[in-house]
Design an enzyme around this catalytic site. Structure first.
Site, PDB file in Angstrom:
ATOM      1  N   ASP A  55       0.820  -1.208   0.000  1.00 50.05           N
ATOM      2  CA  ASP A  55       0.000   0.000   0.000  1.00 50.05           C
ATOM      3  C   ASP A  55       0.857   1.262   0.000  1.00 50.05           C
ATOM      4  O   ASP A  55       2.060   1.218   0.263  1.00 50.05           O
ATOM      5  CB  ASP A  55      -0.897   0.020   1.238  1.00 50.05           C
ATOM      6  CG  ASP A  55      -1.965  -1.061   1.193  1.00 50.05           C
ATOM      7  OD1 ASP A  55      -2.274  -1.548   0.097  1.00 50.05           O
ATOM      8  OD2 ASP A  55      -2.489  -1.409   2.276  1.00 50.05           O
ATOM      9  N   TYR A 110       6.767  -9.656   7.449  1.00 48.38           N
ATOM     10  CA  TYR A 110       6.593  -8.212   7.611  1.00 48.38           C
ATOM     11  C   TYR A 110       7.139  -7.795   8.968  1.00 48.38           C
ATOM     12  O   TYR A 110       7.096  -8.568   9.938  1.00 48.38           O
ATOM     13  CB  TYR A 110       5.110  -7.830   7.557  1.00 48.38           C
ATOM     14  CG  TYR A 110       4.506  -7.806   6.178  1.00 48.38           C
ATOM     15  CD1 TYR A 110       4.507  -6.632   5.414  1.00 48.38           C
ATOM     16  CD2 TYR A 110       3.920  -8.938   5.631  1.00 48.38           C
ATOM     17  CE1 TYR A 110       3.935  -6.598   4.159  1.00 48.38           C
ATOM     18  CE2 TYR A 110       3.349  -8.913   4.366  1.00 48.38           C
ATOM     19  CZ  TYR A 110       3.359  -7.743   3.636  1.00 48.38           C
ATOM     20  OH  TYR A 110       2.809  -7.711   2.382  1.00 48.38           O
TER      21      TYR A 110
END
Length: 266
Positions: A55, A110
């Site tokens: 994103d 992540y």
């Protein structure tokens, strides 16, 4: 020949990863340089693919792209990094003709860098254990049509780093905003706003109001794991990335913590 590139980028400089008309994106920047150098001409003919569509605001130190080219000699990191802006190539690899960086991935890692503002680490770690395993993450993601909300989290490590708490999440695959919403849940647990019972309920039953995603700027796509794919690193390119990331992030505490972790891993 099909080539894969391992890339890093500063997500704050782009409107996300996926190319969009009239907007600066990571894909758009990479494709611009590949075309400029004559490495590819048409992205469809080159079968250009990316592993993860991060994103807007989300950075990466281990995203992967792949494409077909007749000029593999021009895909060396030091050549590409000379022309790229806010994107750095860390390594390249020759891959099978049917290689797709997303479908071949064995898992993703992540890291989220959270400010420690009155957070109880014991509670946060205990809450993190609730997410491990297979769950329906409908309440912890921005759902997309026809996508299965069931995902598998392999591990969540919580590591205090002074004023920063590093939360590392590894899974097979992730939904849109899933990691950032999990981080919000962990933060609220650590602050005593949510109980473990409430989080357990949200993993089993649908709720009307979801938790908001944590800010994207402190999220980093750290690694995409593959079997039998080895990226050839370039020492000159790595030194260039170290220098430019340091110059960019040295004034920001959170980014400095990210930089320290990343610099150690290179």
């Amino acid at each position: 020949m099909r080539i894969a590139l391992k890339i890093a980028y500063d997500g704050t400089g782009f409107y996300g990863f996926q190319r969009q008309p009239g907007l600066r994106t990571v894909e758009g920047e990479v494709i611009r340089v590949l075309k400029k150098l004559g490495i590819i001409e048409d992205i469809r003919e080159a079968n250009f693919k990316g592993a993860s569509r991060t994103d807007r605001g989300v950075s990466a130190f281990g995203n992967v792209i792949a494409f077909d080219t007749n000029r593999p000699d021009l895909t060396e990191p030091r050549i590409l990094n000379h022309y790229l802006n806010d994107v750095w190539v860390l390594g390249n690899a020759s891959v099978p003709e049917d290689f797709h960086p997303r479908f071949w991935a064995m898992g993703k890692v992540y890291r989220y860098y959270l400010f420690n503002e009155g957070i109880d680490l014991v509670k946060l770690k205990s809450c993190a254990e609730l997410f491990i395993g297979e769950h329906d993450f409908s309440n912890f993601a921005r759902l997309e049509e026809f996508k299965n909300p069931v995902r598998v989290i392999r591990r969540i490590d919580v590591i205090p780093r002074g004023r920063i708490i590093m939360i590392e999440v590894e899974g097979e695959s992730f939904l849109w905003e899933m990691v950032r919403r999990i981080v919000t849940a962990l933060k609220f647990c650590g602050m005593g706003i949510f109980s473990e019972e409430e989080i357990s309920f949200m993993l089993k039953e649908k709720v009307d109001k979801k938790l908001p995603p944590a800010p994207p700027e402190n999220l980093v796509l750290w690694q995409i794991k593959y079997e039998n794919i080895e990226f050839k690193k370039d020492s000159y390119a790595i030194e260039k990335v170290k220098r430019e990331f340091f110059e960019r992030f040295r004034m920001h505490l959170t980014r400095a913590a990210i930089f320290e972790d990343w610099i150690t891993s290179l």
